[in-house]
Write a protein that holds these residues in place. Structure first.
Motif, PDB file in Angstrom:
ATOM      1  N   GLU A 128       0.816  -1.212   0.000  1.00 45.62           N
ATOM      2  CA  GLU A 128       0.000   0.000   0.000  1.00 45.62           C
ATOM      3  C   GLU A 128       0.849   1.261   0.000  1.00 45.62           C
ATOM      4  O   GLU A 128       0.423   2.313  -0.504  1.00 45.62           O
ATOM      5  CB  GLU A 128      -0.960   0.014   1.194  1.00 45.62           C
ATOM      6  N   TYR A 141       3.398   1.766  -1.729  1.00 45.36           N
ATOM      7  CA  TYR A 141       3.929   1.984  -3.080  1.00 45.36           C
ATOM      8  C   TYR A 141       2.817   2.252  -4.092  1.00 45.36           C
ATOM      9  O   TYR A 141       3.112   2.547  -5.251  1.00 45.36           O
ATOM     10  CB  TYR A 141       4.738   0.766  -3.535  1.00 45.36           C
ATOM     11  N   LEU A 142       1.557   2.148  -3.680  1.00 49.70           N
ATOM     12  CA  LEU A 142       0.436   2.416  -4.583  1.00 49.70           C
ATOM     13  C   LEU A 142       0.091   3.892  -4.526  1.00 49.70           C
ATOM     14  O   LEU A 142      -0.990   4.301  -4.118  1.00 49.70           O
ATOM     15  CB  LEU A 142      -0.765   1.547  -4.193  1.00 49.70           C
ATOM     16  N   GLU A 152       2.738   2.038 -10.499  1.00 44.00           N
ATOM     17  CA  GLU A 152       1.603   2.337 -11.351  1.00 44.00           C
ATOM     18  C   GLU A 152       1.455   1.233 -12.393  1.00 44.00           C
ATOM     19  O   GLU A 152       2.389   0.453 -12.633  1.00 44.00           O
ATOM     20  CB  GLU A 152       1.787   3.700 -12.001  1.00 44.00           C
ATOM     21  N   TYR A 154      -5.636  -3.715   2.155  1.00 44.46           N
ATOM     22  CA  TYR A 154      -6.135  -4.355   0.932  1.00 44.46           C
ATOM     23  C   TYR A 154      -7.626  -4.076   0.753  1.00 44.46           C
ATOM     24  O   TYR A 154      -8.076  -3.743  -0.351  1.00 44.46           O
ATOM     25  CB  TYR A 154      -5.872  -5.861   0.989  1.00 44.46           C
ATOM     26  N   PHE A 167      -8.263  -0.573  -0.585  1.00 42.96           N
ATOM     27  CA  PHE A 167      -7.976  -0.362  -2.002  1.00 42.96           C
ATOM     28  C   PHE A 167      -8.918  -1.122  -2.924  1.00 42.96           C
ATOM     29  O   PHE A 167      -8.938  -0.857  -4.125  1.00 42.96           O
ATOM     30  CB  PHE A 167      -6.532  -0.772  -2.311  1.00 42.96           C
ATOM     31  N   THR A 189      -5.302   4.009  -9.626  1.00 48.17           N
ATOM     32  CA  THR A 189      -4.251   3.137 -10.151  1.00 48.17           C
ATOM     33  C   THR A 189      -3.930   2.013  -9.174  1.00 48.17           C
ATOM     34  O   THR A 189      -3.553   0.917  -9.591  1.00 48.17           O
ATOM     35  CB  THR A 189      -2.981   3.954 -10.437  1.00 48.17           C
ATOM     36  N   GLY A 190      -4.100   2.267  -7.872  1.00 43.94           N
ATOM     37  CA  GLY A 190      -3.842   1.218  -6.892  1.00 43.94           C
ATOM     38  C   GLY A 190      -4.760   0.024  -7.088  1.00 43.94           C
ATOM     39  O   GLY A 190      -4.323  -1.132  -7.088  1.00 43.94           O
ATOM     40  N   SER A 191      -6.054   0.295  -7.270  1.00 46.94           N
ATOM     41  CA  SER A 191      -6.996  -0.805  -7.475  1.00 46.94           C
ATOM     42  C   SER A 191      -6.733  -1.504  -8.807  1.00 46.94           C
ATOM     43  O   SER A 191      -6.911  -2.720  -8.926  1.00 46.94           O
ATOM     44  CB  SER A 191      -8.438  -0.291  -7.422  1.00 46.94           C
ATOM     45  N   THR A 220       0.054  12.019  -1.927  1.00 49.16           N
ATOM     46  CA  THR A 220       0.037  10.660  -1.398  1.00 49.16           C
ATOM     47  C   THR A 220      -0.722  10.607  -0.079  1.00 49.16           C
ATOM     48  O   THR A 220      -1.547   9.715   0.141  1.00 49.16           O
ATOM     49  CB  THR A 220       1.479  10.153  -1.198  1.00 49.16           C
TER      50      THR A 220
END
Length: 474
Positions: free
Chosen positions: A148, A150-151, A157, A180, A183, A191-193, A367
């Protein structure tokens, strides 16, 4: 003519001239590359990789002083290792101290002993990482503990993940279950999802199976045997990391003649972590926020200790493993603090408004705002709206879409349409599909067809398929 001679060392830009009227020096490409990517030969070999540096929690010291007990194989090991060997993004999900990091660490060492381990520092850009791996010519595996973190923009990405996949460079990651779930909420189109949809997920349970307990019983390590005696309530890895013991001590401290102020400081840190604001935080912020918890617990009646004594108690190492508050340097190099993550995962009380407000005030960049908006989306919608608006205005299309989703859920459809239009105009297929559905509902079939065509062109595939189905039905 004068002669110049240089020996030894290394040079960057050198200019020799009798006269200089105007000079422009462009930075070399190397200076644009993050430092951690410049020397791939220094990345650790998986076969000699240190467990603690990978992020494995310390355990209670063994009789020989070791901080890492022997590894007890988990039921999923064979499937995890077989999947890691095929490449792509493999993600181990579970509660804090469930053993995620250790299982993934052992899998990497077993499957890729000769690979270099690329473990980017949290907060660093990953944009150039695939190029660095390709230029190095070294067989590598990317390690992202606590995915998480890094997302984020300029992190893992979808395009970066696609580059790693094309290079056949495996990406192995871990993620706490609560993160988790945040997201993968239905409203999240960021972009995380998208990255998580591309991952192969392995769930690791906190409580061990009978087969795992049987293997643990045969290992002979006194720490593991002690943990087995408590397995009815706690997971073995959880107990080894001293999580339950620290949680119990924290809860007991909120009493007369206990450590009421220290417990309140820890509560303030846990709340801040749950808002999504990244640690470490300055002492002054925790000192300000803890007063709410101290007053709620009883205030002066509890005979709270001094602030210095409270920080000393909360930061004391327990069982040779960890502390309730973890010291760290903040971005400015000053004293900073964060909570033991096990405490965060074990807390589900309502986050006070003071913590949300502090998170918004102290958010340092996009962020932080993204994380706060995700954590507040259901728990504190007004906070989520305040976090999302500047992101949407700045051009983040997924934030514009999520802001529209939030407003629509509050019955503010007209405002929601405006933000979905912003997102669609920036190429977000999901926003175009949402507008197509609304237009179809309202009988505006020509407008609906136009939005369908845009959604089909924007993608991704599952959005294009839904838009095509709607278009054919109009």
């Amino acid at each position: 003519m004068a002669e110049n001679e240089i020996s030894g060392g290394s040079l960057g830009n050198v200019v020799q001239a009798r006269e200089v009227h105007q000079l422009t020096i462009n930075a070399s490409a190397e200076t644009a590359i993050p430092r951690y990517l410049r020397y791939p030969a220094r990345w650790p070999l998986a076969s000699g990789w240190d467990a603690l540096s990978s992020g494995v929690h310390k355990a209670r010291p063994g009789g020989d002083g070791s901080r890492i007990p022997p590894y007890v194989p988990r039921d999923m090991d064979a499937a995890l290792r077989e999947r890691i060997a095929r490449g792509g993004l493999v993600l181990v999900v579970g509660d804090s101290t469930a053993g995620k990091t250790r299982a993934a660490f052992e899998a990497i060492r077993t499957v890729f002993p000769g690979h270099r381990v690329l473990a980017p520092p949290i907060g660093s850009s990953l944009r150039h990482a695939p190029d660095a791996v390709e230029r190095s010519g070294l067989s590598s595996v990317v390690w992202l503990d606590n995915l998480e973190k890094y997302l984020v923009p300029d992190g893992l990405e979808p395009e970066v993940l696609a580059d790693f996949t094309q290079l056949r460079t495996p990406v192995v990651a871990t993620m706490r279950l609560k993160a988790y779930e945040t997201f993968t909420d239905e409203h999240d189109s960021g972009t995380g999802s998208q990255v998580l949809r591309a991952a192969e997920i392995f769930d690791l349970h906190r409580l061990w199976s009978d087969a795992e307990l049987s293997r643990a019983a045969g290992c002979g390590d006194s720490r593991i045997l002690d943990a087995l005696a408590h397995h009815a309530l706690f997971g073995v890895a959880e107990y080894l990391a001293a999580g339950p013991a620290l949680l119990q001590e924290w809860r007991r401290a909120r009493s007369i003649n206990g450590h009421a102020r220290g417990a309140a400081l820890v509560a303030a840190a846990v709340d801040l972590a749950r808002t999504g604001l990244r640690a470490p935080w300055p002492r002054t912020l925790l000192a300000e926020l803890h007063e709410h918890h101290l007053a709620a617990a009883g205030g002066a009646v509890l005979r709270p200790e001094s602030l210095d004594a409270a920080f000393a108690w909360a930061s004391r190492i327990r069982y040779g493993v960890t502390s309730l508050l973890l010291p760290a340097q903040d971005d400015a190099g000053g004293e900073g603090w964060g909570p033991f993550d096990y405490l965060v995962d074990q807390t589900d009380s309502e986050i006070p408004s003071q913590a949300w407000e502090a998170a918004l005030v102290h958010a340092s960049d996009d962020t932080d705002l993204l994380a706060i908006s995700k954590n507040a989306f259901d728990a504190a919608p007004q906070v989520a709206e305040r976090a999302l608006r500047p992101l949407a205005v700045s051009g983040l299309r997924t934030s514009a879409f999520n802001l529209g989703f939030l407003l629509n859920r509050q019955g503010r459809e007209a405002e929601a349409r405006q933000w979905w239009t912003v997102a669609a105009d920036r190429g977000l297929g999901r926003a175009a599909l949402r507008l197509a559905l609304l237009a179809a509902r309202d009988g505006a079939l020509t407008e609906s067809r136009e939005w369908c065509m845009r959604a089909i062109s924007y993608g991704p595939t599952h959005i294009s398929d839904k838009a095509t189905e709607l278009l054919n039905a109009l």
